[in-house]
Design a protein around this motif. Structure first.
Motif, PDB file in Angstrom:
ATOM      1  N   GLY A 180      -4.219  -3.817  45.248  1.00 50.53           N
ATOM      2  CA  GLY A 180      -4.025  -4.805  46.296  1.00 50.53           C
ATOM      3  C   GLY A 180      -5.287  -5.034  47.109  1.00 50.53           C
ATOM      4  N   LYS A 181      -5.554  -6.301  47.409  1.00 47.56           N
ATOM      5  CA  LYS A 181      -6.762  -6.670  48.145  1.00 47.56           C
ATOM      6  C   LYS A 181      -6.397  -7.410  49.425  1.00 47.56           C
ATOM      7  CE  LYS A 181      -9.115  -7.265  43.742  1.00 47.56           C
ATOM      8  NZ  LYS A 181      -9.819  -8.185  42.831  1.00 47.56           N
ATOM      9  N   ARG A 182      -7.156  -7.105  50.482  1.00 49.72           N
ATOM     10  CA  ARG A 182      -6.991  -7.874  51.713  1.00 49.72           C
ATOM     11  C   ARG A 182      -8.027  -8.983  51.810  1.00 49.72           C
ATOM     12  NH1 ARG A 182      -9.835  -3.278  53.679  1.00 49.72           N
ATOM     13  NH2 ARG A 182     -11.571  -3.819  55.080  1.00 49.72           N
ATOM     14  N   ASN A 193     -13.632  -8.109  47.605  1.00 50.17           N
ATOM     15  CA  ASN A 193     -12.948  -6.978  46.969  1.00 50.17           C
ATOM     16  C   ASN A 193     -12.641  -5.875  47.980  1.00 50.17           C
ATOM     17  OD1 ASN A 193     -12.276  -7.605  44.375  1.00 50.17           O
ATOM     18  ND2 ASN A 193     -13.904  -6.452  43.398  1.00 50.17           N
ATOM     19  N   LEU A 194     -12.079  -6.252  49.104  1.00 51.70           N
ATOM     20  CA  LEU A 194     -11.691  -5.271  50.116  1.00 51.70           C
ATOM     21  C   LEU A 194     -10.253  -4.840  49.848  1.00 51.70           C
ATOM     22  CD1 LEU A 194     -13.207  -6.882  53.337  1.00 51.70           C
ATOM     23  CD2 LEU A 194     -14.211  -5.175  51.802  1.00 51.70           C
ATOM     24  N   PRO A 195      -9.999  -3.547  49.757  1.00 47.99           N
ATOM     25  CA  PRO A 195      -8.678  -3.064  49.359  1.00 47.99           C
ATOM     26  C   PRO A 195      -7.697  -3.021  50.521  1.00 47.99           C
ATOM     27  CG  PRO A 195     -10.107  -1.199  49.745  1.00 47.99           C
ATOM     28  CD  PRO A 195     -10.953  -2.435  49.979  1.00 47.99           C
ATOM     29  N   THR A 196      -6.431  -2.994  50.176  1.00 42.82           N
ATOM     30  CA  THR A 196      -5.377  -2.844  51.176  1.00 42.82           C
ATOM     31  C   THR A 196      -5.106  -1.377  51.488  1.00 42.82           C
ATOM     32  OG1 THR A 196      -3.755  -2.964  49.389  1.00 42.82           O
ATOM     33  CG2 THR A 196      -4.210  -5.002  50.601  1.00 42.82           C
ATOM     34  N   ASN A 197      -5.671  -0.468  50.710  1.00 42.02           N
ATOM     35  CA  ASN A 197      -5.509   0.958  50.992  1.00 42.02           C
ATOM     36  C   ASN A 197      -6.696   1.750  50.471  1.00 42.02           C
ATOM     37  OD1 ASN A 197      -3.734   0.467  48.289  1.00 42.02           O
ATOM     38  ND2 ASN A 197      -4.653   2.501  48.216  1.00 42.02           N
ATOM     39  N   MET A 220     -11.149   2.435  52.724  1.00 47.25           N
ATOM     40  CA  MET A 220     -10.855   1.005  52.745  1.00 47.25           C
ATOM     41  C   MET A 220     -11.632   0.260  53.827  1.00 47.25           C
ATOM     42  SD  MET A 220      -7.021   0.905  54.427  1.00 47.25           S
ATOM     43  CE  MET A 220      -7.034  -0.857  54.711  1.00 47.25           C
ATOM     44  N   GLY A 221     -11.857   0.910  54.966  1.00 42.35           N
ATOM     45  CA  GLY A 221     -12.544   0.255  56.065  1.00 42.35           C
ATOM     46  C   GLY A 221     -11.647  -0.717  56.795  1.00 42.35           C
ATOM     47  N   THR A 222     -12.166  -1.222  57.920  1.00 42.94           N
ATOM     48  CA  THR A 222     -11.389  -2.169  58.732  1.00 42.94           C
ATOM     49  C   THR A 222     -12.167  -3.441  59.059  1.00 42.94           C
ATOM     50  OG1 THR A 222     -12.128  -1.051  60.757  1.00 42.94           O
ATOM     51  CG2 THR A 222     -10.025  -0.323  59.796  1.00 42.94           C
ATOM     52  N   SER A 227     -16.319  -0.509  54.063  1.00 40.24           N
ATOM     53  CA  SER A 227     -15.500  -0.246  52.881  1.00 40.24           C
ATOM     54  C   SER A 227     -16.418   0.284  51.789  1.00 40.24           C
ATOM     55  CB  SER A 227     -14.802  -1.535  52.419  1.00 40.24           C
ATOM     56  OG  SER A 227     -13.969  -1.278  51.307  1.00 40.24           O
ATOM     57  N   GLN A 228     -16.431   1.600  51.635  1.00 41.95           N
ATOM     58  CA  GLN A 228     -17.428   2.237  50.776  1.00 41.95           C
ATOM     59  C   GLN A 228     -16.877   3.508  50.138  1.00 41.95           C
ATOM     60  OE1 GLN A 228     -20.621   3.380  53.424  1.00 41.95           O
ATOM     61  NE2 GLN A 228     -19.360   4.840  54.536  1.00 41.95           N
ATOM     62  N   ALA A 229     -17.591   3.990  49.140  1.00 37.73           N
ATOM     63  CA  ALA A 229     -17.229   5.246  48.488  1.00 37.73           C
ATOM     64  C   ALA A 229     -18.012   6.398  49.114  1.00 37.73           C
ATOM     65  CB  ALA A 229     -17.519   5.166  46.994  1.00 37.73           C
ATOM     66  N   VAL A 230     -17.352   7.532  49.230  1.00 44.76           N
ATOM     67  CA  VAL A 230     -17.989   8.746  49.740  1.00 44.76           C
ATOM     68  C   VAL A 230     -17.536   9.930  48.885  1.00 44.76           C
ATOM     69  CG1 VAL A 230     -18.151   7.890  52.124  1.00 44.76           C
ATOM     70  CG2 VAL A 230     -16.129   9.186  51.395  1.00 44.76           C
TER      71      VAL A 230
END
Length: 381
Positions: free
Chosen positions: A20-22, A27-31, A168-170, A177-180
């Motif tokens: 799911g994308k917001r 490509n920003l995810p919903t979760n 996911m970020g806000t 919205s990044q990977a860690v």
């Protein structure tokens, strides 16, 4: 003159699913999500990125075939990378103007493309990493993950090894919205995975369109992203840090089941699992029941292929159970004597091969090149 760089990038398999994308364009995810990076010895994309003032157009060759670079996702990645290089060039006149040259990109997978084995994640991670290496960008992996995310959401997680979280970020622009990294490979190196390849075919419903349909039509989806995933995100991180396999396994299986339940709740319903997938679920349930503890965990991405996690301490017990039914297919790496003789195999159909693998590292620079002296794929010679 041709400048080039080659990088290999891994597949990652989500244990807490992104669906799911917001924001479709960014490509920003919903979760938020969590994944395990698998070993490049078994699953990887090798990409050579090259550039030259003599190249007339940007070109991409994937597994020997010319592919389009004109998709909005790919163009967004190339634009960001060129902008970063251009910033470097504007501050140092001695640098060659690579940002102004066209790119030739040659990429090869050692696993089926678009068959539910996270090929786009490894592909975009390799593409972004190779161009970043070509441009000599002083960019952190998390910052590069924001670019990879625009190409393929799950690709951002393939920029790290071990256990990875995609936060996911806000922010509306996606800057958070990044990977860690949750934990490196060295934290829990005994975790293994057996992939049962159920189908090498392309899936009926691509992930992108499937996500859009789910967000638009599933009533269960909103409850999942607002109530279930945030709790599981913290629980799974804790299970990984504590190396608590039963907790990690149960969360992984529950989240896989709910992800596919949400797909089924979409309208019209989306089916990624098939009868073979369901049979594998029952097999893992029986394996854990017979062991009287949780020693194996199944998970299924947007496809019918099963990924079964287990700890090395329980390898013989887990693989023996799988071998009993799928020992007749390729990929057992000569383990037949250890896991059972041919006379004990109760052959089940539906699985074409087994991939035995483990946790792996993130992108790696390599001297192996896929281009020739003319800047074209070597296999075109």
């Amino acid at each position: 003159m041709i400048y080039q760089a080659s990088v290999t990038a891994p597949v990652n398999i989500a244990t807490l699913k992104y669906w799911g994308k917001r924001d479709k364009d960014l490509n920003l995810p919903t979760n938020s999500s969590i994944s395990v990076t698998l070993s490049q010895n078994d699953l990887r994309t090798l990409t050579t990125a090259s550039t030259s003032p003599d190249f007339a157009t940007d070109q991409l060759w994937l597994n020997g075939k010319i592919e389009s670079l004109d998709t909005p996702r790919t163009q967004a990645c190339l634009y960001d990378l060129r902008q970063l290089r251009q910033q470097m060039e504007s501050k140092d006149d001695t640098l060659p103007k690579l940002s102004q040259y066209k790119l030739h990109i040659v990429s090869e997978n050692n696993f089926p493309t678009a068959a539910g084995l996270a090929s786009s994640a490894a592909g975009f991670a390799a593409l972004i990493s190779a161009i970043a290496q070509l441009y000599n960008l002083p960019t952190s992996w998390s910052d590069l993950s924001k670019i990879a995310r625009k190409g393929s959401g799950s690709a951002c997680r393939s920029l790290f090894g071990g256990f990875v979280a995609w936060e996911m970020g806000t922010l509306a622009n996606g800057e958070d919205s990044q990977a860690v990294e949750v934990a490196p490979l060295s934290h829990w190196p005994s975790l293994k995975a057996a992939i049962l390849v159920v189908s090498d075919d392309k899936k009926d419903t691509p992930s992108t369109s499937g996500m859009q349909l789910t967000v638009r039509t599933s009533e269960l989806f909103k409850y999942r992203v607002e109530n279930v995933v945030p709790r599981r995100f913290d629980q799974m991180k804790q299970a990984i840090l504590e190396k608590d396999f039963p907790q990690f396994a149960n969360l992984t299986m529950q989240d896989s089941n709910q992800f596919h339940a949400v797909c089924l709740d979409s309208w019209p319903p989306i089916f990624y699992l098939n009868d073979t997938s369901k049979r594998i679920i029952k097999l893992v349930e029986k394996l854990n029941h017979d062991a009287q503890k949780t020693i194996a965990a199944y998970t299924f991405d947007a496809g019918p292929n099963a990924v079964i996690y287990y700890d090395e301490a329980n390898e013989s017990q887990v693989l023996s159970a799988l071998y009993k039914h799928y020992g007749h297919v390729d990929g057992w790496k000569g383990a037949k004597e250890e896991y059972g003789s041919s006379g004990e195999v109760d052959k089940w159909s539906g699985v074409s091969r087994v991939i035995l693998t483990s946790i792996g590292v993130g992108p790696q620079v390599t001297s192996e090149s896929l281009i020739n002296e003319a800047g074209l794929p070597k296999n075109a010679e």
